[in-house]
Design an enzyme around this catalytic site. Structure first.
Site, PDB file in Angstrom:
ATOM      1  N   LEU A  86       0.916  -1.343  -0.164  1.00  0.00           N
ATOM      2  CA  LEU A  86      -0.087  -0.060   0.098  1.00  0.00           C
ATOM      3  C   LEU A  86       0.949   1.333  -0.012  1.00  0.00           C
ATOM      4  CD1 LEU A  86      -2.979   1.222   0.316  1.00  0.00           C
ATOM      5  CD2 LEU A  86      -2.530   1.010   2.807  1.00  0.00           C
ATOM      6  N   PRO A 109       6.658   5.839  -1.575  1.00  0.00           N
ATOM      7  CA  PRO A 109       7.484   6.920  -1.199  1.00  0.00           C
ATOM      8  C   PRO A 109       6.723   8.157  -0.899  1.00  0.00           C
ATOM      9  CG  PRO A 109       8.497   5.806  -2.997  1.00  0.00           C
ATOM     10  CD  PRO A 109       7.121   5.277  -2.824  1.00  0.00           C
ATOM     11  N   TRP A 149       8.789   0.418   2.155  1.00  0.00           N
ATOM     12  CA  TRP A 149       8.574  -0.152   3.587  1.00  0.00           C
ATOM     13  C   TRP A 149       7.633  -1.409   3.547  1.00  0.00           C
ATOM     14  CZ3 TRP A 149      11.866   2.336   6.014  1.00  0.00           C
ATOM     15  CH2 TRP A 149      12.047   3.685   6.002  1.00  0.00           C
ATOM     16  N   GLY A 185      -5.222  -6.020  10.600  1.00  0.00           N
ATOM     17  CA  GLY A 185      -3.807  -5.975  10.865  1.00  0.00           C
ATOM     18  C   GLY A 185      -3.570  -5.271  12.179  1.00  0.00           C
ATOM     19  N   ARG A 212      18.944  -9.241  40.886  1.00  0.00           N
ATOM     20  CA  ARG A 212      19.954  -8.453  41.048  1.00  0.00           C
ATOM     21  C   ARG A 212      19.883  -7.598  42.662  1.00  0.00           C
ATOM     22  NH1 ARG A 212      24.716  -5.734  39.443  1.00  0.00           N
ATOM     23  NH2 ARG A 212      24.486  -3.742  39.428  1.00  0.00           N
ATOM     24  N   GLY A 264      18.783  -1.064  34.379  1.00  0.00           N
ATOM     25  CA  GLY A 264      19.757  -0.553  34.559  1.00  0.00           C
ATOM     26  C   GLY A 264      20.866  -0.764  33.404  1.00  0.00           C
ATOM     27  N   GLU A 312       0.794   0.693   9.883  1.00  0.00           N
ATOM     28  CA  GLU A 312      -0.619   0.037   9.871  1.00  0.00           C
ATOM     29  C   GLU A 312      -1.373   1.156  10.634  1.00  0.00           C
ATOM     30  OE1 GLU A 312      -1.878  -3.486  10.375  1.00  0.00           O
ATOM     31  OE2 GLU A 312       0.034  -4.506   9.760  1.00  0.00           O
TER      32      GLU A 312
HETATM   33  C1  LIG Z   1       9.313  -1.630   9.237  1.00  0.00           C
HETATM   34  C2  LIG Z   1       8.179  -0.979   8.592  1.00  0.00           C
HETATM   35  C3  LIG Z   1       7.312  -2.004   7.961  1.00  0.00           C
HETATM   36  C4  LIG Z   1       6.172  -1.639   7.179  1.00  0.00           C
HETATM   37  N1  LIG Z   1       5.351  -2.477   6.626  1.00  0.00           N
HETATM   38  C5  LIG Z   1       4.402  -2.087   5.561  1.00  0.00           C
HETATM   39  C6  LIG Z   1       3.770  -2.966   4.858  1.00  0.00           C
HETATM   40  O1  LIG Z   1       4.056  -4.162   4.937  1.00  0.00           O
HETATM   41  N2  LIG Z   1       3.062  -2.416   3.794  1.00  0.00           N
HETATM   42  C7  LIG Z   1       2.515  -1.075   3.824  1.00  0.00           C
HETATM   43  O2  LIG Z   1       1.884  -0.724   2.960  1.00  0.00           O
HETATM   44  N3  LIG Z   1       3.132  -0.318   4.313  1.00  0.00           N
HETATM   45  C8  LIG Z   1       4.026  -0.648   5.484  1.00  0.00           C
HETATM   46  N4  LIG Z   1       4.836   0.138   6.270  1.00  0.00           N
HETATM   47  C9  LIG Z   1       4.454   1.704   6.028  1.00  0.00           C
HETATM   48  C10 LIG Z   1       3.915   2.226   7.228  1.00  0.00           C
HETATM   49  O3  LIG Z   1       2.395   1.790   7.040  1.00  0.00           O
HETATM   50  C11 LIG Z   1       3.997   3.914   6.981  1.00  0.00           C
HETATM   51  O4  LIG Z   1       5.178   4.076   7.596  1.00  0.00           O
HETATM   52  C12 LIG Z   1       2.845   4.649   7.925  1.00  0.00           C
HETATM   53  O5  LIG Z   1       1.667   4.256   7.416  1.00  0.00           O
HETATM   54  C13 LIG Z   1       2.968   6.058   8.015  1.00  0.00           C
HETATM   55  O6  LIG Z   1       3.452   6.633   6.748  1.00  0.00           O
HETATM   56  P1  LIG Z   1       4.637   7.380   6.455  1.00  0.00           P
HETATM   57  O7  LIG Z   1       5.878   6.765   6.959  1.00  0.00           O
HETATM   58  O8  LIG Z   1       4.657   7.937   5.085  1.00  0.00           O
HETATM   59  O9  LIG Z   1       4.632   8.707   7.446  1.00  0.00           O
HETATM   60  P2  LIG Z   1       3.606  10.066   7.119  1.00  0.00           P
HETATM   61  O10 LIG Z   1       2.379   9.799   6.438  1.00  0.00           O
HETATM   62  O11 LIG Z   1       4.655  11.032   6.239  1.00  0.00           O
HETATM   63  O12 LIG Z   1       3.757  10.827   8.453  1.00  0.00           O
HETATM   64  C14 LIG Z   1       4.781  11.498   9.264  1.00  0.00           C
HETATM   65  C15 LIG Z   1       4.013  11.936  10.446  1.00  0.00           C
HETATM   66  O13 LIG Z   1       2.994  12.858  10.143  1.00  0.00           O
HETATM   67  C16 LIG Z   1       1.964  12.531  10.712  1.00  0.00           C
HETATM   68  N5  LIG Z   1       0.456  12.776   9.956  1.00  0.00           N
HETATM   69  C17 LIG Z   1       0.379  12.446   8.603  1.00  0.00           C
HETATM   70  N6  LIG Z   1      -0.930  12.656   8.488  1.00  0.00           N
HETATM   71  C18 LIG Z   1      -1.465  13.377   9.303  1.00  0.00           C
HETATM   72  C19 LIG Z   1      -2.913  13.899   9.636  1.00  0.00           C
HETATM   73  N7  LIG Z   1      -3.910  14.043   8.926  1.00  0.00           N
HETATM   74  N8  LIG Z   1      -2.906  14.421  10.935  1.00  0.00           N
HETATM   75  C20 LIG Z   1      -1.880  14.343  12.087  1.00  0.00           C
HETATM   76  N9  LIG Z   1      -0.904  13.673  11.808  1.00  0.00           N
HETATM   77  C21 LIG Z   1      -0.362  13.259  10.487  1.00  0.00           C
HETATM   78  C22 LIG Z   1       1.890  11.052  11.139  1.00  0.00           C
HETATM   79  O14 LIG Z   1       1.227  10.592  12.189  1.00  0.00           O
HETATM   80  C23 LIG Z   1       3.446  11.075  11.392  1.00  0.00           C
HETATM   81  O15 LIG Z   1       3.579  11.248  12.736  1.00  0.00           O
HETATM   82  C24 LIG Z   1       5.973  -0.221   7.056  1.00  0.00           C
HETATM   83  C25 LIG Z   1       6.735   0.692   7.759  1.00  0.00           C
HETATM   84  C26 LIG Z   1       7.843   0.095   8.358  1.00  0.00           C
HETATM   85  C27 LIG Z   1       8.647   1.125   9.190  1.00  0.00           C
END
Ligand SMILES: Cc1cc2nc3c(=O)[nH]c(=O)nc-3n(C[C@H](O)[C@H](O)[C@H](O)COP(=O)(O)OP(=O)(O)OC[C@H]3O[C@@H](n4cnc5c(N)ncnc54)[C@H](O)[C@@H]3O)c2cc1C
Length: 389
Positions: free
Chosen positions: A125, A128, A156, A242, A268, A339, A363
């Site tokens: 889903l 970048p 990711w 999920g 400990r 610790g 998720e």
């Molecule tokens: C190890 C790992 C495994 C993963 N596995 C999968 C997978 O199998 N499949 C998949 O599809 N994805 C996967 N992901 C992706 C993951 O679901 C996303 O990283 C997550 O949804 C957040 O998106 P982003 O990283 O683009 O952050 P962003 O959406 O860019 O968010 C950055 C910050 O802005 C905040 N923010 C964004 N929009 C709002 C809003 N409307 N209001 C308030 N705050 C907001 C967020 O809460 C966060 O604090 C994985 C990620 C990691 C790190």
């Protein structure tokens, strides 16, 4: 509400606990140290029936209820969140989506292979440029004479380097926004499909995380899961499952933190007595137990609602938000109880902290869970600025 587990559920929990202690805990430190995605262990997990626990037996699953599934995930989560991630992605994201949205042909084609572990699946889903705002994804699906051609990239993606089939969410008509999204079951051996491992993660070091690239990947009509325009609903319903699984795994992290801290505090000695004699140490343990028990109750509630077929999006988000934040807090406290010894991997608590950290991100971040809960309470969507009334 009856909080007692049935005899069968108690047995399922005990079996999962024994399996975790014997097979998962044993390997967790070395696998994390070596950044090793342990395919042998995945086979053992599959042989236990843990990759398709909630899938009906007619499709090769174990046909268990959600509360039982949560118990399994909790135990495995206590052992190793990287292994738990395999179960969560395979069962809750991939299998549950196929089960809910697939045709009979799709269910018979994919579910037995996924439940047996012959195939791994992944859930594509995030991209970048689109994370929390999943509906803005840019992977494009264009019609051809015989089906669809897909172009784009995914970021990711858990198990993306090992999966044989990928659920790929793509836009069929950008003007329709989320109503143009569709989900495709894409064999990863397809021409034009490639994956690249993502290195340097804080935690989940023995979990496989990938960037996927789709370059003119052709699939037939039969590859679509649901209809054109169902993609967003497929993704959201899968994430409902999920999130439950992630929450249950986090109860396991909290439980592991309590176990490790109680053991260490009794062993400990400082100032001539065990650490457990100090009130401030007991306070940290009490705080962990509070968070573990409250998280567990919230997971049970969400699981019971799922088993009854009742709406549970809000309750699942409450469980996910509370359990994931609790796991981070418990792991932090557990390191404090240990610790300096908690800062190295002789004990599991530093891994608990590193592994817990991602659960408030993936998720749906904690902020997104709060927005889901707030929307359910007020009827107002505060997630998309344009739609604020
Ligand atoms: C190890 C790992 C495994 C993963 N596995 C999968 C997978 O199998 N499949 C998949 O599809 N994805 C996967 N992901 C992706 C993951 O679901 C996303 O990283 C997550 O949804 C957040 O998106 P982003 O990283 O683009 O952050 P962003 O959406 O860019 O968010 C950055 C910050 O802005 C905040 N923010 C964004 N929009 C709002 C809003 N409307 N209001 C308030 N705050 C907001 C967020 O809460 C966060 O604090 C994985 C990620 C990691 C790190």
């Amino acid at each position: 509400m009856d909080f007692d587990l049935t005899d069968e559920q108690e047995l399922i929990r005990a079996t999962a606990r024994e399996f975790t202690d014997k097979e998962v805990v044993e390997r967790s430190r070395e696998n994390a140290r070596n950044h090793h995605f342990d395919t042998d262990l995945v086979k053992k997990v599959a042989a236990q029936g843990y990759l398709g626990a909630i899938v009906p037996q007619q499709y090769g699953g174990a046909g268990l209820d959600y509360v039982s599934y949560g118990l399994i995930v909790e135990e495995i989560g206590r052992g190793d969140s990287s292994v738990r991630t395999v179960i969560s992605v395979q069962t809750s994201l991939v299998c549950s989506a196929i089960l809910k949205w697939g045709t009979e042909e799709q269910k018979h084609r994919y579910l037995p292979k996924l439940c047996s572990g012959e195939w791994l699946g992944c859930f594509g889903l995030t991209e970048p440029e689109s994370g929390s705002d999943a509906a803005s994804l840019r992977t494009r699906a264009k019609r051809t004479d015989s089906g669809w051609v897909l172009n784009g990239s995914k970021m990711w993606i858990s198990m993306g380097n090992h999966a044989k089939v990928a659920l790929i969410f793509a836009q069929t008509d950008p003007e329709k926004k989320h109503r143009g999204l569709a989900c495709f079951l894409v064999p990863t051996a397809s021409e034009g499909f490639s994956s690249q491992e993502i290195h340097g993660k804080l935690g989940l070091r023995s979990s496989d995380t990938a960037e996927l690239s789709l370059d003119e990947v052709e699939v037939g009509e039969e590859a679509m899961l649901g209809e054109i325009g169902d993609g967003f609903k497929v993704a959201m319903s899968a994430l409902d499952n999920g999130r439950y699984s992630v929450a249950a795994g986090c109860v396991g992290i909290c439980d592991g933190c309590v176990d490790a801290s109680v053991r260490y505090a009794k062993e400990r000695k400082q100032f001539g007595v065990p650490l457990a004699r100090f009130q401030l140490v007991q306070e940290m343990i009490a705080d962990m137990i509070l968070k573990r028990d409250a998280s567990r109750m919230l997971v049970y509630r969400a699981g019971a609602l799922k088993d009854e077929g009742k709406p549970n999006t809000m309750e699942t988000s409450v469980a996910k938000l509370y359990a994931t934040e609790s796991a981070v807090e418990c792991a932090n406290l557990a390191i404090q109880v240990h610790g300096g010894a908690g800062y190295v991997d002789d004990y599991p608590v530093e891994r608990y902290l590193r592994d817990a950290r991602v659960t408030t991100l993936y998720e749906g971040t904690s902020q997104i869970q709060k927005l889901i809960i707030g929307r359910a309470a007020t009827g107002i969507n505060a997630m998309t600025p344009m739609e604020v009334e």
